[in-house]
Design an enzyme around this catalytic site. Structure first.
Site, PDB file in Angstrom:
ATOM      1  N   HIS A  48      76.472  52.401  76.263  1.00 18.33           N
ATOM      2  CA  HIS A  48      75.518  53.518  76.216  1.00 18.33           C
ATOM      3  C   HIS A  48      74.116  53.054  75.806  1.00 18.33           C
ATOM      4  CE1 HIS A  48      73.626  57.320  75.321  1.00 18.33           C
ATOM      5  NE2 HIS A  48      73.568  57.033  74.034  1.00 18.33           N
ATOM      6  N   HIS A  72      69.639  52.404  68.734  1.00 15.48           N
ATOM      7  CA  HIS A  72      69.320  53.774  68.308  1.00 15.48           C
ATOM      8  C   HIS A  72      70.471  54.516  67.645  1.00 15.48           C
ATOM      9  CE1 HIS A  72      71.081  54.950  72.269  1.00 15.48           C
ATOM     10  NE2 HIS A  72      71.320  56.108  71.668  1.00 15.48           N
ATOM     11  N   GLU A  76      73.234  55.880  62.640  1.00 14.75           N
ATOM     12  CA  GLU A  76      74.005  57.131  62.649  1.00 14.75           C
ATOM     13  C   GLU A  76      75.509  56.879  62.685  1.00 14.75           C
ATOM     14  OE1 GLU A  76      74.614  60.858  65.706  1.00 14.75           O
ATOM     15  OE2 GLU A  76      72.727  59.766  65.751  1.00 14.75           O
ATOM     16  N   ASP A  77      75.944  55.877  63.467  1.00 16.40           N
ATOM     17  CA  ASP A  77      77.380  55.714  63.739  1.00 16.40           C
ATOM     18  C   ASP A  77      78.032  54.517  63.056  1.00 16.40           C
ATOM     19  OD1 ASP A  77      77.220  57.925  65.340  1.00 16.40           O
ATOM     20  OD2 ASP A  77      76.973  56.814  67.204  1.00 16.40           O
ATOM     21  N   ASP A 139      68.192  58.735  76.128  1.00 18.37           N
ATOM     22  CA  ASP A 139      69.520  58.907  75.523  1.00 18.37           C
ATOM     23  C   ASP A 139      70.192  60.156  76.094  1.00 18.37           C
ATOM     24  OD1 ASP A 139      71.640  58.684  73.485  1.00 18.37           O
ATOM     25  OD2 ASP A 139      70.639  60.373  72.514  1.00 18.37           O
ATOM     26  N   ASP A 259      61.519  78.395 101.881  1.00 16.27           N
ATOM     27  CA  ASP A 259      60.769  77.164 101.615  1.00 16.27           C
ATOM     28  C   ASP A 259      61.573  76.208 100.738  1.00 16.27           C
ATOM     29  OD1 ASP A 259      60.542  79.053  99.618  1.00 16.27           O
ATOM     30  OD2 ASP A 259      58.631  78.281  98.889  1.00 16.27           O
TER      31      ASP A 259
END
Length: 701
Positions: A48, A72, A76-77, A139, A259
């Site tokens: 990812h 990134h 957080e993880d 992301d 259109d």
């Protein structure tokens, strides 16, 4: 990993060897940190961040941004800290990673509040460095591309958030390719059945119309060559979401949306754009009202182009965009053009200046919103593209969202102008402040030094900036008024217990504040004024060892002056005015509501409860109050004018009127601005002197 090698190969086209080495180090570091982690699709998690970096690589972003993209999610993880990233890859990379990371360490009351605070933090970081949002958009784009692995409910939730927040941000920054892909994917997962039906319908239409599109392309190309213009002409199918929104907004079926194809003409310079426009008008007739010149007046995201809709062969409307190659690059990459094309052109400088202004306005909204959900509401309002261009008296152009009013314009000029505006002139003529502006309007705001925002403005302003400033001002005023009213209410409750308020010392206040779970004495007083705490209950908690006072010092009623602002409201059910006997009702989150003592909504048992306060009118009240009257007249021509003239003669203003006919009679109900009961009696006496008036009396609802 093949994807990582593709990333290094792609970035080697424009980055230095030492930058590539940094990316390799970041990849190794991220791969180690995410070791053992997998995505819902079953792929190793590191795939990812690599995909996100590759999306950003297409914009030719710099090495710190791509490094941050690879890292990134590590804060957080994983157990990696911001400090570790800073030590290994530098402070700029650490700041970018921190700006993208969610607030996972803080507990929130609801999922909505957590989401709103995450946006708030991310956008604050974006205001410092726009690369934060570029990483976040990449992301989100990769997450949307791989959303199939999620459960349907989660798919819909993420898709809705994408359509409401991320796609509009991409549009606001001029990232056209990312914006359109986010919209298409958001539509696909928000409305899967509608998406499939439209895909099938457009495939069928594509076959039927391919020949027509080819003929139009050929005709345009030939016409431009005849005029000596060297132009690149392309035809494109409109995006599904664009077609769907047109169907929704105009209540059309797919067959009625003619259109679904657009054509783009790219020429060498600005004069050639207008020459091309003239040539195309000689080929196909323009449809009136469909021409937009975004070259003379660019969009707020820097977008420039001529837009026109022409009537093509067989009566099919065709949409044409005409622009230069430079405009096309900015249209596709927006604010990222700074990295993609190293240029000092004025176009790029203007684009970044406009982006900086928007980010500055975003910071002002952040500072004016104490509540995360409120900020998110402001943000959603501001993200939708503006297409109203209005002029100041000096000839400066301001761009505002569709539906903006004169009040929005005032706040766009300056917050002080908005706070003090009392009237507006549009194209030299007086107009109401709630008037919606149209492109080309010349707007002049009239201010007064002692004016202040009206709460009713919140019902019609269209910009987050105006809404934020109005709410901030009203909250500040309301807080001061609430503290004063809360103090008067508490003093009355203490005196009713024979307690002298002056005997309460700081220690007792500190204990009460601590036990009440509020931050300070002022907050407790405010809660009493807003009905969140009952004055009688607070007084009882203070009552124990305090000094009593003699019975002749017992408190009288709370004085109502009519200047208390939002903390004191006058009930619509009975419309009390000075001279009426009144009672006060404490209503949670609304403050003190004033009723007449004989109001049908109040019973005797309720009057004895702790929610009711003894109140009385003060002296020398100067403001006016709403009061209702019903006038029955003979049904004759001109009678309304005579009744209105008599009301004006008594120095009263009419706020509202409703009328109904009954055979030979007319019943008129007025809401008037009245000073007191004597003033109302004067109005009624004057009306009774009119020969057409059969009956007149006061109404209380």
């Amino acid at each position: 990993m093949p994807e990582a090698e593709l990333l290094f190969s792609e970035t080697s086209q424009y980055l230095k060897p030492e930058d590539i080495n940094q990316l390799r180090n970041a990849y190794s570091f991220g791969q180690g940190a995410h070791s053992g982690q997998f995505r819902k699709s079953g792929e190793p998690y590191i795939s990812h961040p690599v995909a996100v970096a590759r999306i950003l690589c297409t914009l030719h972003l710099d090495a710190p941004t791509l490094t941050a993209a690879l890292l990134h999610d590590v804060v957080e993880d994983t157990d990696i800290s911001k400090t570790e990233i800073s030590e290994r890859f530098g402070e700029p990379v650490a700041e970018l990673v921190d700006g993208v990371s969610k607030l996972t360490k803080i507990e929130f009351q609801t999922q909505e509040e957590a989401q709103a605070e995450n946006f708030r933090k991310m956008l604050l970081a974006m205001a410092r460095d726009v690369r934060v949002i570029l990483i976040k958009l990449a992301d989100r784009l990769h997450n949307m591309r791989t959303l199939e692995a999620m459960l349907p409910a989660k798919q819909r939730s993420i898709a809705r958030e994408t359509l409401e927040i991320y796609a509009p941000i991409a549009h606001r920054l001029g990232l056209n390719n990312i914006y359109q892909e986010l919209q298409e994917l958001g539509f696909r997962y928000s409305y899967p059945t509608r998406y499939r039906v439209l895909v099938k319908a457009t495939k069928a239409a594509r076959g039927n119309r391919r020949e027509i599109v080819g003929k139009i392309l050929e005709a345009i190309d030939l016409k431009l060559k005849e005029s000596g213009l060297n132009a690149e002409v392309t035809g494109r199918e409109k995006h599904l979401y664009s077609i769907y929104m047109k169907m929704v907004e105009k209540h059309l079926s797919f067959s009625e949306v003619l259109d679904i194809y657009g054509f783009r003409v790219i020429v060498k310079d600005i004069p050639s754009c207008y020459v091309a426009l003239g040539m195309l008008h000689s080929l196909y007739k323009p449809i009136p009202g469909k021409f937009k010149d975004y070259i003379a007046i660019p969009k707020t995201n820097g977008y420039q182009s001529l837009h026109n809709t022409l009537l093509g062969p067989f009566g099919i409307p065709i949409e044409i965009q005409i622009r230069t190659a430079e405009m096309h690059r900015i249209a596709e990459n927006g604010v990222a053009s700074h990295w993609l094309y190293k240029s000092s052109d004025a176009d790029f400088n203007d684009l970044h200046l406009q982006t900086s202004r928007w980010l500055q306005n975003l910071l002002e909204t952040l500072s004016g919103s104490t509540d995360s959900l409120e900020f998110l509401e402001h943000l959603k309002i501001d993200l939708f593209p503006g297409d109203v261009f209005v002029f100041t008296p000096q000839g400066k152009i301001l761009t505002l969202p569709r539906g903006s009013t004169a009040v929005d314009f005032a706040y766009a000029v300056h917050s002080d102008v908005g706070n003090c505006c009392v009237a507006v002139k549009i194209n030299g003529e007086n107009a109401p402040l709630r008037t919606k502006l149209k492109s080309g309007d010349r707007v002049e705001i009239v201010t007064a030094p002692y004016a202040k925002p009206n709460p009713s403005w919140l019902s019609y302003v269209a910009t987050g900036r105006a809404r934020s400033h109005i709410r901030h001002f009203l909250k500040t005023i309301q807080y001061d008024e609430s503290v004063k009213l809360g103090e008067r209410m508490l003093n009355q409750a203490l005196l009713s217990f024979n307690i002298n308020p002056d005997t309460i010392n700081d220690t007792q206040w500190e204990k009460l504040v601590r036990d009440s779970g509020v931050k300070c004495k002022e907050e407790l007083l405010t809660e009493m004024a807003l009905g969140k705490q009952l004055p009688a209950v607070v007084a009882k908690r203070l009552a124990s060892p305090l000094e009593s006072i003699s019975s002749d010092q017992i408190a009288g009623p709370i004085t109502i002056l009519g200047t208390e602002g939002l903390t004191v409201q006058f009930a619509k059910c009975c419309r009390p005015i000075p001279g009426d006997i009144i009672v006060g009702v404490i209503k949670k989150d609304s403050g003190l509501i004033i009723h007449t003592h004989n109001c049908a909504n109040i019973t005797n048992s309720q009057k004895n409860s702790e929610n009711y306060l003894d109140v009385a009118w003060g002296k020398d009240i100067t403001r006016t109050f709403e009061s209702g009257i019903k006038v029955t007249t003979v049904n004759k021509q001109g009678v309304l004018a005579r009744v209105a003239a008599e009301i004006a003669k008594a120095e009263s203003n009419i706020d509202d009127i409703a009328m109904e006919n009954e055979n030979d009679f007319m019943h008129m109900r007025f809401i008037l601005q009245i000073k007191n009961r004597s003033h109302l009696a004067q109005v009624i006496r004057g009306l009774r002197h009119l020969k057409e008036v059969v009956r007149v009396h006061r109404t209380k609802s």
